[in-house]
Motif scaffolding. Structure first.
Motif, short mmCIF file in Angstrom:
data_model
loop_
_atom_site.label_atom_id
_atom_site.label_comp_id
_atom_site.label_asym_id
_atom_site.label_seq_id
_atom_site.Cartn_x
_atom_site.Cartn_y
_atom_site.Cartn_z
N VAL A 5 44.50 46.19 27.83
CA VAL A 5 44.15 45.98 29.24
C VAL A 5 42.94 46.80 29.66
O VAL A 5 42.31 46.50 30.68
N TYR A 6 42.58 47.81 28.86
CA TYR A 6 41.41 48.61 29.21
C TYR A 6 40.10 47.88 28.88
O TYR A 6 39.02 48.36 29.22
N THR A 7 40.22 46.72 28.23
CA THR A 7 39.05 45.85 28.03
C THR A 7 39.06 44.67 29.00
O THR A 7 38.21 43.79 28.91
N HIS A 8 40.03 44.66 29.93
CA HIS A 8 40.13 43.58 30.91
C HIS A 8 39.46 44.02 32.21
O HIS A 8 39.62 45.16 32.65
N TRP A 9 38.73 43.09 32.83
CA TRP A 9 38.01 43.36 34.06
C TRP A 9 38.25 42.23 35.05
O TRP A 9 38.63 41.12 34.67
N ASN A 10 38.04 42.55 36.33
CA ASN A 10 38.04 41.49 37.34
C ASN A 10 37.02 41.84 38.42
O ASN A 10 36.58 43.00 38.54
N VAL A 11 36.63 40.85 39.17
CA VAL A 11 35.72 41.06 40.29
C VAL A 11 36.55 41.52 41.48
O VAL A 11 37.46 40.81 41.92
N GLU A 12 36.22 42.71 42.02
CA GLU A 12 37.00 43.24 43.14
C GLU A 12 36.40 42.82 44.48
O GLU A 12 37.11 42.30 45.34
N SER A 13 35.13 43.09 44.69
CA SER A 13 34.44 42.68 45.92
C SER A 13 33.24 41.82 45.54
O SER A 13 32.63 42.04 44.49
N VAL A 32 38.64 45.21 50.30
CA VAL A 32 38.67 44.53 49.01
C VAL A 32 39.00 43.06 49.21
O VAL A 32 40.05 42.71 49.76
N GLY A 33 38.11 42.23 48.77
CA GLY A 33 38.33 40.80 48.87
C GLY A 33 38.13 40.23 50.26
O GLY A 33 38.21 39.01 50.45
N LYS A 34 37.86 41.10 51.26
CA LYS A 34 37.72 40.63 52.63
C LYS A 34 36.47 39.76 52.76
O LYS A 34 35.35 40.20 52.51
N ASP A 35 36.68 38.52 53.14
CA ASP A 35 35.59 37.55 53.33
C ASP A 35 34.78 37.34 52.06
O ASP A 35 33.68 36.78 52.11
N SER A 36 35.32 37.79 50.91
CA SER A 36 34.60 37.58 49.65
C SER A 36 34.69 36.11 49.25
O SER A 36 35.77 35.52 49.29
N PRO A 37 33.56 35.52 48.87
CA PRO A 37 33.62 34.15 48.33
C PRO A 37 34.54 34.13 47.12
O PRO A 37 34.62 35.10 46.35
N LEU A 38 35.23 33.03 46.94
CA LEU A 38 36.24 32.97 45.90
C LEU A 38 35.62 32.85 44.51
O LEU A 38 36.05 33.51 43.57
N GLU A 39 34.60 32.04 44.35
CA GLU A 39 34.03 31.75 43.03
C GLU A 39 32.69 32.45 42.85
O GLU A 39 31.89 32.53 43.78
N ILE A 40 32.44 32.96 41.65
CA ILE A 40 31.25 33.75 41.35
C ILE A 40 30.14 32.83 40.88
O ILE A 40 30.35 31.92 40.05
#
Length: 743
Positions: free
Chosen positions: A515-523, A331-339
């Motif tokens: 919080v069940y309507t909150h999302w984030n980018v994991e990978s 998770v998040g390994k070498d993932s670019p920071l900005e989408i």
């Protein structure tokens, strides 16, 4: 006269004569009396009386030592006889392995008991490599016997605790022995203590909670003394420990809580008590019975997080930011920071226990009958989505300059495996009918504006600049452009056609803090962007603590009986007090050492009957009191209150909730409640035998001792291991549900 004086002086000198006045003799005249030398029979009788007196004087030391020795013997004798993974050892042994390998896992129970299992493995020299598959033989290098002995010690220590608790409840000596014998000779307690399970620890801390509560109650006449404060704090410590093993411990907390409320209410009504003293009583109890247990409970989770520093099978239950800080995680390994547009990513729901936004080729059996959208905890390619421009903008061009995604942007999310768009429409969701259904529809070219979603940033742990959303750190909501609803994944599971995965809907009510309507980018994958290090941001402990506890609660509530499957081990709560059913803990073939989870019939039926007798007693005395009869002293009323009513309340608190639970239940769920029923049985026997002559009392108690021990011995094989064909124990099958032998 001189001769008489000489004789008297000689006798006095040897100390073998006593003087007495003889009637009819002149005043002052005494005659010597030479005592008779006792014979051998009298000497033996004197020695016996002296020995019994010594035993009586030191009973408070001798009796608990004997009971404790018997407890360790019964809990540990032949404990390593079965070399296979038995019943729930498959779960808790595996959790112990995760601690030794320091891999993060997820379970519905708090961590203290499982950490103790891990400690037993560490002390046994186990390296955590065994998988603990049910029915599998333990390898030679794993000292499973040591691990079982470690766990059984908690079960053995329940016996001296029962003894001292009965004394603190002011039962007479024969009753104290009876209660201790009922706990010692309870077959189900013996059996459950002999394996790598949590139940012996749960019982131990339940017993310590009752014991420390009784000790604290007996200090009530000396408030704020060192002993009073010590037992108050010990009660809080015990409450924290029992709740940290299993949530069933909350019922014991409720018992102490009810006692505390009553105690403070009585003090509040005492107008002679200074207000400062009343405030001090409240303050001490808040610290000792609320803050201290909560600190113990939270500390167990802090240690849990500290030990499990490596990525493991339970990662998906935690937030993406938490996972990114685990060693070995992807998770998040070498993932670019900005989408940016064209990025491929997984979207993690930030609700407690939330999963990853997921789709698969299966369709809804009703409603739109379009491709299903769910939330799923396991990582696979069906969780991947592309960030694409909306349909009012030109098609995505991989060669065009990068365009970053930020707050307020309207996008399409395209499922990487099927090429369909995340979509919603005015069709009711399959389970939550008040929400709109969310599906997968069309493709990269076919679709409409109902594929459009607006990003609304909620928070960002890395920056206050919301013009770009970031991997892991940005929390955002997805608002449907046409319907105005929000993408939500709650705690509702789809039926079997949806593989029991989490229902994902578009909720009409706008609740920004949901919080069940909150999302984030994991990978996140994008070859045009440099790798980042979003895992450098730490996840706060308090947030992780709350997140994991809600996830545990959600998963525990989801453990409901499956109507499509038959669970031969499950049982209904009404069967437990009647000892209507037992439980086979392993395979029942001739070569396997078999164990059957069943209680001592006299202990079960006697304790259950005592509950009914107590209710009748309470009704009788209340009616008599209302009619003006004053037959009980205040001391008797106090004894009835604290030694009778409170154990019954403890039984009610530990038993009745299971009647209301929708989750699957088993016989071992009754074991904490059984202890309170045993205390109630002791109260009934104590109450009705107190006025009987000593000889009658000891005769009745001797019969009860013999019956309890005799039935325990009769059913000993189900606890110590049944070897060979099971039909040889058919004589023990008194009821249909006692399936220790096949017909």
């Amino acid at each position: 006269m001189a001769a008489q004086d000489a004789t008297t002086s000689a006798l006095d000198a040897h100390g073998d004569a006593r003087k007495r006045h003889v009637a009819g003799q002149p005043n002052g005249t005494f005659v010597p009396v030479i005592p008779r030398v006792p014979d051998e029979k009298e000497k033996a009788k004197h020695k016996t009386t002296s020995l019994l007196q010594t035993l009586d004087d030191y009973e408070f030391i001798i009796a608990p030592l004997i009971f404790t020795a018997l407890a360790f013997f019964t809990r540990m004798w032949k404990i390593g006889l079965s070399p296979i993974v038995t019943w729930d050892e498959a779960h808790f042994g595996k959790f112990g392995s995760h601690y030794l390998k320091r891999e993060f896992y997820f379970d519905v129970h708090p961590p203290l008991g499982k950490m103790l299992v891990g400690l037993s493995g560490l002390l046994a020299g186990y390296n955590g490599s065994f998988e603990f598959k049910s029915g599998e033989t333990y390898p030679e290098e794993l000292n499973y016997t040591y691990m079982r002995v470690f766990n059984s010690a908690f079960g053995a220590l329940c016996i001296p605790l029962a003894y001292f608790t009965a004394k603190e409840l002011h039962f007479k000596r024969p009753t104290v022995w009876l209660i201790t014998a009922m706990v010692l000779c309870e077959n189900s307690y013996t059996t459950i203590s002999r394996f790598i399970l949590l139940d012996s620890m749960l019982l131990f801390f339940t017993f310590t909670t009752v014991f420390t509560w009784a000790k604290f109650h007996n200090q009530r006449h000396d408030p704020f003394s060192p002993e009073w404060g010590f037992w108050l704090m010990m009660s809080g410590l015990s409450i924290g420990c029992v709740c940290s093993v299993k949530w069933v411990g909350m019922f014991g907390t409720a018992l102490v809580g009810l006692y505390t409320i009553e105690d403070l209410w009585n003090k509040f009504g005492n107008l002679r008590m200074p207000k400062v003293e009343l405030a001090a009583h409240v303050g001490f109890r808040v610290v000792g019975l609320i803050i201290l247990p909560l600190m113990v409970y939270m500390f167990s989770f802090w240690i849990h997080f500290l030990i499990l520093e490596n990525s493991g099978p339970g990662d998906a239950q935690m937030s993406s930011l938490f996972q990114a800080n685990l060693r070995g995680t992807e998770v998040g390994k070498d993932s670019p920071l900005e989408i940016a547009l064209g990025s491929r990513a997984t979207l993690k729901n930030m609700g407690y226990g939330g999963g990853l936004l997921h789709s698969h080729v299966q369709t809804f059996p009703e409603g739109s009958q379009q491709q299903q959208i769910t939330c799923y905890h396991h990582k696979d390619a069906n969780n991947d989505w592309f960030f694409y421009p909306n349909r009012d903008e030109p098609l995505f061009d991989p060669e065009a300059p990068l365009k970053f995604v930020g707050n307020g942007d309207t996008l399409r999310f395209v499922h990487a495996q099927t090429g369909r768009n995340l979509h919603s429409h005015q069709v009711s969701a399959p389970v939550t009918k008040s929400d709109y259904e969310v599906s997968c529809y069309g493709n990269t070219t076919v679709g409409d504006t109902k594929d459009h979603w607006i990003i609304e940033v909620v928070d960002d742990a890395a920056s206050s600049d919301y013009s770009k959303i970031r991997t892991l750190t940005t929390a955002f909501r997805l608002k449907h452009a046409d319907l105005g609803c929000y993408l939500r994944a709650g705690n509702v599971n789809l039926p079997q056609w949806g593989f029991k995965q989490i229902e994902t809907t578009c909720v009409k009510v706008n609740k920004p803090r949901d919080v069940y309507t909150h999302w984030n980018v994991e990978s996140h994958w994008n070859e045009k962007l440099p790798p980042g290090d979003p895992g450098s941001y730490k996840s706060p402990f308090l947030r992780d603590f709350v997140h994991l506890n809600v996830a545990m609660m959600t998963s525990n509530n989801a453990l409901v009986p499956d109507p499509d499957k038959q669970d031969d081990l499950a049982s209904a709560p009404w069967q437990w007090p009647l000892l209507n059913v037992g439980l086979r803990m392993c395979s029942w073939d001739d070569e396997t050492v078999k164990y059957f989870l069943l209680g001592n019939p006299l202990v079960y039926w006697g304790s259950t009957a005592s509950l009914g007798i107590f209710v009748a007693m309470l009704a009788w005395y209340l009616i008599r009191w209302q009619r003006g009869y004053d037959e009980l002293t205040w001391a008797q009323v106090d004894h009835f209150h604290y030694s009778g009513i409170y154990p019954v309340i403890g039984w009610v608190l530990h038993y009745l909730p299971f009647l209301a639970m929708a989750r699957v239940t088993y016989v071992h769920h009754y074991y904490p409640a059984l202890y309170f029923a045993i205390l109630c049985a002791g109260f009934i026997v104590d109450w009705y035998t107190r006025a009987l002559p000593k000889r009658v009392q000891w005769t009745l108690f001797s019969v009860l001792y013999a019956a309890v021990v005799g039935l325990y011995w009769l059913f000993r094989a189900i606890s110590f291991g049944m070897e060979g064909p099971n039909q040889q124990w058919s004589h023990l099958r008194w009821l249909e549900g006692w399936k220790m032998a096949d017909e």
